[in-house]
Design a protein around this motif. Structure first.
Motif, short mmCIF file in Angstrom:
data_model
loop_
_atom_site.label_atom_id
_atom_site.label_comp_id
_atom_site.label_asym_id
_atom_site.label_seq_id
_atom_site.Cartn_x
_atom_site.Cartn_y
_atom_site.Cartn_z
N ARG A 120 -2.57 -0.71 11.52
CA ARG A 120 -1.34 -1.22 10.94
C ARG A 120 -0.18 -0.24 11.08
O ARG A 120 0.96 -0.65 11.30
N GLY A 121 -0.45 1.04 10.95
CA GLY A 121 0.62 2.02 11.13
C GLY A 121 1.21 1.93 12.52
O GLY A 121 2.44 1.96 12.71
N ARG A 122 0.35 1.78 13.51
CA ARG A 122 0.80 1.68 14.90
C ARG A 122 1.59 0.39 15.14
O ARG A 122 2.60 0.38 15.84
N ALA A 123 1.12 -0.72 14.54
CA ALA A 123 1.80 -2.00 14.73
C ALA A 123 3.20 -1.99 14.12
O ALA A 123 4.16 -2.46 14.74
N VAL A 124 3.32 -1.45 12.91
CA VAL A 124 4.63 -1.38 12.28
C VAL A 124 5.56 -0.44 13.05
O VAL A 124 6.75 -0.73 13.24
N PRO A 316 3.54 -0.66 3.79
CA PRO A 316 2.75 -1.88 3.60
C PRO A 316 1.29 -1.62 3.28
O PRO A 316 0.60 -2.51 2.77
N GLN A 317 0.81 -0.40 3.55
CA GLN A 317 -0.57 -0.06 3.22
C GLN A 317 -0.75 0.25 1.74
O GLN A 317 -1.87 0.44 1.28
N CYS A 318 0.34 0.30 1.00
CA CYS A 318 0.29 0.63 -0.42
C CYS A 318 0.14 -0.59 -1.32
O CYS A 318 -0.04 -0.43 -2.52
N GLY A 327 6.62 -5.48 -2.64
CA GLY A 327 6.40 -4.04 -2.75
C GLY A 327 7.18 -3.25 -1.71
O GLY A 327 7.83 -2.24 -2.03
N VAL A 328 7.12 -3.70 -0.46
CA VAL A 328 7.88 -3.04 0.59
C VAL A 328 9.38 -3.19 0.32
O VAL A 328 10.16 -2.25 0.51
#
Length: 389
Positions: A120-124, A316-318, A327-328
């Motif tokens: 997900r970090g890479r996609a964002v 978004p991972q939070c 949240g974001v």
């Protein structure tokens, strides 16, 4: 692809004001303080847009939230071109900012939910790379003189999002979260994600990192062309540096995704911010030399937008899926206070007679605070993690 194009268009509109400023300012006789207010009016609107866009995304789907945001900032970007004075410029730019702010939480949520949890970090970060690319496009338009005057920048920036709305509504699925989970757990999930004792400190770190990070980003995005001209470069040379700043930023955004999904993210993030501070020092040292400033501009862009992409990848991972948009959106809205402070801060420093080099020096402690908060946040990411949805 649609989400990436949306990010490119957002980047174009975010930097439209900075590119138009050298022509717009003399037309309306704006002082440095008024220019700072004009720049910050959009970022003030981004606060309301981020909150509104996140709520719309969680209640009616990511597609509806993104389409609404595109319509809003498209219409008011065009309206900015027909402003008749300082007050109307500020109002139209504020309303444009509301739309721009609503787009980003939806873009982040869509990118995160389209990827596997471990990527997900890479996609964002890949999505976020479109933002500086959009900034590079508007800089190319300015450098080549493809715009007749400052108005055409805002017209193009308004037409592009409007053209994307129909394909978006036709081709992108709604991405609406589970309504039962949302009805039964939305309020509790938000409270537990943000305010319970074990997550309060990480949440505050996320907000602090967004605030100080966006302060630096928006100061540079809005004032860099003016600072470079003040250092002795021509407007064409300043536009070319701005292009490389954005190209470097796109590359830095892609690097950020790999850093965040890597095995030692804390060390990598710390190195990123140390590199940012060194690159800012280098840019201030080579001020006035076109060739050296080109290199320094690309490096600064890569470092500062790599740092920002890290934050968008973490956010978004939070949060669980049913409140991810909200949240974001809240985190980005807190950061938008820094977006307001950045242009005003630079305007105040210049009004006091500081040189462009001194303004760059004044950014250094702010970047260091952002780096410290981000490193602490990443090192505690396992305490923020939520089950993938």
């Amino acid at each position: 692809m649609l989400v990436f194009l949306g990010a490119v268009i957002e980047g174009f509109d975010l930097q439209a004001a900075g590119v138009a400023a050298p022509k717009l300012g003399p037309v309306f006789g704006l002082t440095p303080e008024q220019m700072g207010v004009f720049f910050s009016s959009a970022t003030f609107g981004l606060i309301f847009g981020a909150l509104l866009g996140g709520v719309i995304a969680d209640r009616w789907g990511r597609r509806a939230g993104l389409a609404t945001a595109l319509l809003l900032f498209g219409v008011f970007s065009i309206a900015t071109a027909w402003a008749t004075g300082f007050q109307s410029l500020v109002v139209m730019r504020f309303l444009t900012g509301v739309g721009l702010g609503g787009a980003l939480p939806n873009l982040v949520s869509i990118a995160a939910e389209a990827a596997e949890p471990g990527r997900r970090g890479r996609a964002v970060a890949l999505m976020y790379a479109g933002v500086p690319l959009g900034g590079a496009v508007v800089s190319v338009v300015a450098m080549l003189g493809l715009h007749d005057d400052w108005r055409s920048i805002f017209v193009v920036g308004g037409v592009l999002p409007l053209l994307l709305v129909v394909p978006l509504m036709t081709l992108l699925p709604p991405l609406t979260v589970d309504k039962t989970a949302q009805k039964n757990g939305e309020r509790t999930s938000i409270r537990s994600a943000l305010f319970r004792p074990e997550t309060l400190a990480p949440t505050l770190l996320l907000w602090a990192a967004f605030f100080f990070g966006l302060l630096v980003v928006y100061l540079l995005l809005n004032w860099l062309p003016q600072l470079l001209v003040g250092s002795g470069l021509s407007r064409g040379q300043a536009s070319f540096v701005q292009i490389l700043f954005n190209v470097g930023g796109a590359i830095g955004s892609l690097i950020a995704g790999r850093l965040l999904d890597g095995e030692r993210p804390s060390l990598a993030v710390g190195s990123c911010f140390a590199f940012l501070i060194v690159s800012l020092l280098a840019m201030s040292a080579v001020s006035g030399n076109f060739a050296s400033t080109l290199v320094a501009g690309a490096v600064v862009g890569g470092a500062v937008l790599c740092a920002q992409a890290l934050l968008y990848g973490i956010a978004p991972q939070c949060y669980p899926a049913e409140v991810r948009g909200t949240g974001v959106g809240i985190s980005v809205a807190v950061g938008r206070l820094g977006s307001i402070a950045g242009p005003l801060y630079a305007g105040a420093l210049l009004a006091r007679g500081m040189s462009p080099e001194q303004v760059l020096y004044a950014i250094l402690p702010i970047a260091a605070i952002c780096g410290l908060a981000t490193v602490m946040l990443v090192s505690r990411r396992h305490r923020l993690a939520v089950p993938a949805a």
